[in-house]
Scaffold this active site. Structure first.
Site, mmCIF file in Angstrom:
data_model
loop_
_atom_site.group_PDB
_atom_site.id
_atom_site.type_symbol
_atom_site.label_atom_id
_atom_site.label_comp_id
_atom_site.label_asym_id
_atom_site.label_seq_id
_atom_site.Cartn_x
_atom_site.Cartn_y
_atom_site.Cartn_z
ATOM 1 N N LYS A 206 0.878 -1.180 -0.086
ATOM 2 C CA LYS A 206 -0.007 -0.090 -0.186
ATOM 3 C C LYS A 206 0.689 1.080 0.031
ATOM 4 O O LYS A 206 0.543 2.192 -0.574
ATOM 5 C CB LYS A 206 -0.893 -0.110 1.131
ATOM 6 N N LYS B 85 -10.893 -5.013 -7.197
ATOM 7 C CA LYS B 85 -11.838 -3.819 -7.174
ATOM 8 C C LYS B 85 -10.985 -2.693 -7.701
ATOM 9 O O LYS B 85 -11.768 -1.717 -8.560
ATOM 10 C CB LYS B 85 -11.791 -3.272 -5.599
ATOM 11 N N LYS C 65 -5.941 -11.783 -10.386
ATOM 12 C CA LYS C 65 -7.155 -11.953 -9.679
ATOM 13 C C LYS C 65 -8.126 -10.995 -10.130
ATOM 14 O O LYS C 65 -7.743 -9.687 -10.299
ATOM 15 C CB LYS C 65 -7.054 -11.815 -8.242
#
Ligand code: TRP
Length: 334
Positions: A115, A200, A197
């Site tokens: 992050k 979002k 994958k």
């Protein structure tokens, strides 16, 4: 005899629409656990502040997520479905656990490093202590089973460490929680271009959302990446083709999957035909979930009742744990 059920907790952030990866990777498993276990499922709005400090969209996002969770099969009368910020006890436990968490271990957490790389201008302390808040979510109900995907296992291991440190220092309060899944191989839901994958943050055209209407579903699936087909019998499937087959496995009948597998293996497969079939089956699968979610979301009275009832049940459980914590630590002056 009435055997006490094991306590389950999991959480999901209210950032972005629920997609098929969330559904098959998490929510469907949660729904399957409701009868067997004492389940707590939490919309972790505080966690979303670590990456989404703007709270303007919080209310519609939380309402949408709650309605999609219920539309996907979570039953607020069978599980405790609640919003994290409704349970201030979590914040107090987070404070205590922060004193037992070391800067070094937090800095080397994989999700923290990811992050910080993604938002170098905002490496806030909340991001650093994200796993501690997650541990508080879990330990506040003294949960032992935490249904999460692989990417969360490190956080659960950290939770175990914090629980052990607490117990060692102040006395036995917390059982040790473990990541849990039913052991059935989870079918990997890949993005429609096969690049990883379904997620979002990805290109929205490569992600299938529960909110997508029929036209959108057709559009996305028909645009999914394919090629001119295998040139040798029984060839290995490229990732983007395997991804389409995986979607077919979750949405289509077994015979349909078998037919296209056979077509692939003898090199007669027509991907246009396969995608048309997949689109129609996906529409049949998603439409009822979308319709239920919409109806729930539009029923203000019901939504209110779900949130109030969830908050009350979650707080009752949290208060018991926090009292044990305060007693163990000696916050009792008079
Ligand atoms: N970190 C989890 C995720 O990103 C969300 C989460 C927050 C969670 N608290 C939790 C998951 C507690 C399990 C248990 O998916």
């Amino acid at each position: 005899m009435n055997k006490k059920k094991e306590i389950v907790l999991s959480g999901i952030r209210p950032t972005g629409f629920v997609h098929l990866g969330n559904y098959f990777g998490a929510i469907r498993n949660w729904a399957n656990m409701q009868d067997e276990f004492d389940c707590y499922f939490c919309v972790v709005d505080w966690h979303s502040l670590t990456t989404h400090p703007d709270t303007k969209e919080l209310k519609p996002n939380v309402a949408r997520l709650l309605s999609e969770l219920i539309g996907s099969g979570l039953d607020p009368d069978k599980c405790v479905l609640y919003i994290q910020s409704d349970v201030p006890e979590i914040a107090e436990l987070y404070l205590y656990l922060n004193m037992l968490a070391y800067k070094g271990e937090l800095e080397k957490t994989a999700t923290f490093k990811d992050k910080v790389r993604m938002q170098p201008g905002n490496s806030n302390a909340g991001l650093l202590t994200y796993p501690v808040l997650q541990a508080a979510d879990i330990l506040i109900h003294r949960a032992v089973k935490v249904p999460v995907g692989k990417d969360q296992e490190q956080h659960i291991e950290m939770t175990r460490n914090f629980a052990e440190r607490f117990n060692y220092r102040y006395g036995e309060v917390f059982p040790k929680p473990y990541a849990f899944n039913y052991g059935e191989a989870l079918i990997k839901i890949m993005s429609l271009d096969g690049s990883g994958k379904m997620s979002k943050s990805e290109n929205q055209m490569n992600t299938i959302y529960l909110a997508d209407d029929d036209e959108m579903l057709r559009n996305k699936i028909m645009k999914a990446k394919t090629d001119s087909g295998p040139t040798m019998p029984n060839a290995a499937k490229p990732d983007y083709i395997q991804g389409l087959f995986n979607l077919m496995k979750v949405a289509s009948a077994d015979e349909v999957v078998k037919k296209f597998e056979a077509d692939f293996n003898n090199c007669s497969i027509r991907y246009g035909e396969m995608k048309k079939q997949l689109a129609e089956d996906m529409i049949k699968f998603i439409t009822p979930i979308r319709a239920r979610s919409e109806a729930i979301r539009n029923d203000d009275k019901y939504m209110m009742q779900v949130m109030e009832q969830g908050a009350a049940k979650a707080r009752a459980s949290a208060k018991v744990t926090l009292q044990l914590v305060r007693d163990a630590m000696g916050f009792k002056y008079y």
